[in-house]
Design a protein around this motif. Structure first.
Motif, PDB file in Angstrom:
ATOM      1  N   VAL A 132      13.480  -3.478 -33.994  1.00 56.03           N
ATOM      2  CA  VAL A 132      14.415  -3.650 -32.880  1.00 56.03           C
ATOM      3  C   VAL A 132      13.903  -2.916 -31.646  1.00 56.03           C
ATOM      4  N   TRP A 133      13.453  -1.684 -31.826  1.00 54.33           N
ATOM      5  CA  TRP A 133      12.944  -0.923 -30.691  1.00 54.33           C
ATOM      6  C   TRP A 133      11.667  -1.539 -30.136  1.00 54.33           C
ATOM      7  N   THR A 134      10.861  -2.110 -30.986  1.00 53.65           N
ATOM      8  CA  THR A 134       9.646  -2.773 -30.505  1.00 53.65           C
ATOM      9  C   THR A 134      10.008  -3.948 -29.606  1.00 53.65           C
ATOM     10  N   TRP A 135      11.006  -4.752 -30.008  1.00 54.79           N
ATOM     11  CA  TRP A 135      11.452  -5.870 -29.170  1.00 54.79           C
ATOM     12  C   TRP A 135      12.014  -5.380 -27.838  1.00 54.79           C
ATOM     13  N   ILE A 136      12.831  -4.317 -27.884  1.00 51.31           N
ATOM     14  CA  ILE A 136      13.428  -3.787 -26.652  1.00 51.31           C
ATOM     15  C   ILE A 136      12.345  -3.295 -25.701  1.00 51.31           C
ATOM     16  N   MET A 137      11.374  -2.560 -26.224  1.00 48.06           N
ATOM     17  CA  MET A 137      10.308  -2.026 -25.368  1.00 48.06           C
ATOM     18  C   MET A 137       9.414  -3.137 -24.821  1.00 48.06           C
ATOM     19  N   SER A 138       9.172  -4.173 -25.621  1.00 48.39           N
ATOM     20  CA  SER A 138       8.329  -5.265 -25.119  1.00 48.39           C
ATOM     21  C   SER A 138       9.035  -6.029 -24.002  1.00 48.39           C
ATOM     22  N   ILE A 139      10.336  -6.251 -24.146  1.00 45.80           N
ATOM     23  CA  ILE A 139      11.094  -6.923 -23.079  1.00 45.80           C
ATOM     24  C   ILE A 139      11.121  -6.043 -21.836  1.00 45.80           C
ATOM     25  N   PHE A 140      11.303  -4.736 -22.019  1.00 43.24           N
ATOM     26  CA  PHE A 140      11.289  -3.810 -20.891  1.00 43.24           C
ATOM     27  C   PHE A 140       9.944  -3.858 -20.160  1.00 43.24           C
ATOM     28  N   MET A 141       8.846  -3.880 -20.901  1.00 38.32           N
ATOM     29  CA  MET A 141       7.516  -3.910 -20.284  1.00 38.32           C
ATOM     30  C   MET A 141       7.297  -5.206 -19.510  1.00 38.32           C
ATOM     31  N   VAL A 142       7.794  -6.321 -20.029  1.00 37.84           N
ATOM     32  CA  VAL A 142       7.657  -7.589 -19.319  1.00 37.84           C
ATOM     33  C   VAL A 142       8.425  -7.536 -18.004  1.00 37.84           C
ATOM     34  N   VAL A 143       9.631  -6.965 -18.030  1.00 35.55           N
ATOM     35  CA  VAL A 143      10.428  -6.846 -16.806  1.00 35.55           C
ATOM     36  C   VAL A 143       9.724  -5.944 -15.801  1.00 35.55           C
ATOM     37  N   VAL A 144       9.175  -4.819 -16.249  1.00 35.02           N
ATOM     38  CA  VAL A 144       8.481  -3.891 -15.349  1.00 35.02           C
ATOM     39  C   VAL A 144       7.247  -4.567 -14.738  1.00 35.02           C
ATOM     40  N   MET A 145       6.488  -5.288 -15.561  1.00 37.24           N
ATOM     41  CA  MET A 145       5.282  -5.949 -15.035  1.00 37.24           C
ATOM     42  C   MET A 145       5.654  -7.043 -14.033  1.00 37.24           C
ATOM     43  N   ALA A 146       6.680  -7.818 -14.329  1.00 36.78           N
ATOM     44  CA  ALA A 146       7.108  -8.863 -13.394  1.00 36.78           C
ATOM     45  C   ALA A 146       7.602  -8.227 -12.096  1.00 36.78           C
ATOM     46  N   GLY A 147       8.325  -7.127 -12.203  1.00 37.02           N
ATOM     47  CA  GLY A 147       8.799  -6.433 -11.006  1.00 37.02           C
ATOM     48  C   GLY A 147       7.658  -5.898 -10.175  1.00 37.02           C
ATOM     49  N   SER A 148       6.640  -5.380 -10.821  1.00 41.46           N
ATOM     50  CA  SER A 148       5.501  -4.846 -10.063  1.00 41.46           C
ATOM     51  C   SER A 148       4.741  -5.966  -9.356  1.00 41.46           C
ATOM     52  N   VAL A 149       4.641  -7.134  -9.974  1.00 40.71           N
ATOM     53  CA  VAL A 149       3.979  -8.268  -9.332  1.00 40.71           C
ATOM     54  C   VAL A 149       4.789  -8.717  -8.118  1.00 40.71           C
ATOM     55  N   ILE A 150       6.099  -8.796  -8.267  1.00 43.15           N
ATOM     56  CA  ILE A 150       6.954  -9.193  -7.141  1.00 43.15           C
ATOM     57  C   ILE A 150       6.877  -8.151  -6.030  1.00 43.15           C
ATOM     58  N   TYR A 151       6.894  -6.867  -6.391  1.00 42.36           N
ATOM     59  CA  TYR A 151       6.796  -5.807  -5.394  1.00 42.36           C
ATOM     60  C   TYR A 151       5.469  -5.891  -4.645  1.00 42.36           C
ATOM     61  N   ALA A 152       4.366  -6.129  -5.391  1.00 41.09           N
ATOM     62  CA  ALA A 152       3.048  -6.230  -4.750  1.00 41.09           C
ATOM     63  C   ALA A 152       2.995  -7.431  -3.815  1.00 41.09           C
ATOM     64  N   ALA A 153       3.619  -8.548  -4.202  1.00 38.63           N
ATOM     65  CA  ALA A 153       3.621  -9.733  -3.346  1.00 38.63           C
ATOM     66  C   ALA A 153       4.403  -9.474  -2.059  1.00 38.63           C
ATOM     67  N   ILE A 154       5.553  -8.811  -2.169  1.00 37.64           N
ATOM     68  CA  ILE A 154       6.350  -8.490  -0.980  1.00 37.64           C
ATOM     69  C   ILE A 154       5.615  -7.513  -0.082  1.00 37.64           C
ATOM     70  N   ALA A 155       4.943  -6.527  -0.693  1.00 40.35           N
ATOM     71  CA  ALA A 155       4.194  -5.543   0.094  1.00 40.35           C
ATOM     72  C   ALA A 155       3.016  -6.203   0.811  1.00 40.35           C
ATOM     73  N   ALA A 156       2.382  -7.177   0.167  1.00 45.98           N
ATOM     74  CA  ALA A 156       1.260  -7.886   0.789  1.00 45.98           C
ATOM     75  C   ALA A 156       1.723  -8.736   1.963  1.00 45.98           C
ATOM     76  N   ILE A 157       2.896  -9.351   1.841  1.00 45.34           N
ATOM     77  CA  ILE A 157       3.430 -10.177   2.933  1.00 45.34           C
ATOM     78  C   ILE A 157       3.834  -9.278   4.115  1.00 45.34           C
ATOM     79  N   GLY A 158       4.320  -8.075   3.818  1.00 40.55           N
ATOM     80  CA  GLY A 158       4.774  -7.160   4.862  1.00 40.55           C
ATOM     81  C   GLY A 158       3.655  -6.620   5.731  1.00 40.55           C
ATOM     82  N   HIS A 159       2.453  -6.598   5.236  1.00 40.42           N
ATOM     83  CA  HIS A 159       1.342  -6.038   6.035  1.00 40.42           C
ATOM     84  C   HIS A 159       0.764  -7.074   6.868  1.00 40.42           C
TER      85      HIS A 159
END
Length: 83
Positions: A56-83
């Motif tokens: 159960v904890w493995t599933w929770i952590m894997s879903i958390f990591m996917v959300v964090v990675m997707a968020g970092s990609v979105i953040y990087a895309a927004i930061a790239a557009i802002g410059h």
């Protein structure tokens, strides 16, 4: 030119095939034997096992990591557009 050769090959195949005689007594005896053996040992039912805490904890952590990675990609895309 190829059609007559192909027709001869097909004719040869038809001649070589002979009907096979079936003995129905053997089939019914075999069927009875299979049913008798299956009645001795029925197929076990598969029960669904509960997931362990580790799984159960493995599933929770894997879903958390996917959300964090997707968020970092979105953040990087927004930061790239802002410059």
């Amino acid at each position: 030119m190829l059609l007559p050769i192909m027709a001869k090959k097909k004719a040869k195949k038809k001649v070589s095939q002979t009907p096979v005689q079936k003995n129905t007594n053997v089939d019914t005896e075999l069927q009875k034997e299979v049913i008798r053996q299956l009645d001795k040992r029925p197929i076990p039912k598969v029960e669904k096992k509960q997931k362990s805490k580790f799984q159960v904890w493995t599933w929770i952590m894997s879903i958390f990591m996917v959300v964090v990675m997707a968020g970092s990609v979105i953040y990087a895309a927004i930061a790239a557009i802002g410059h």
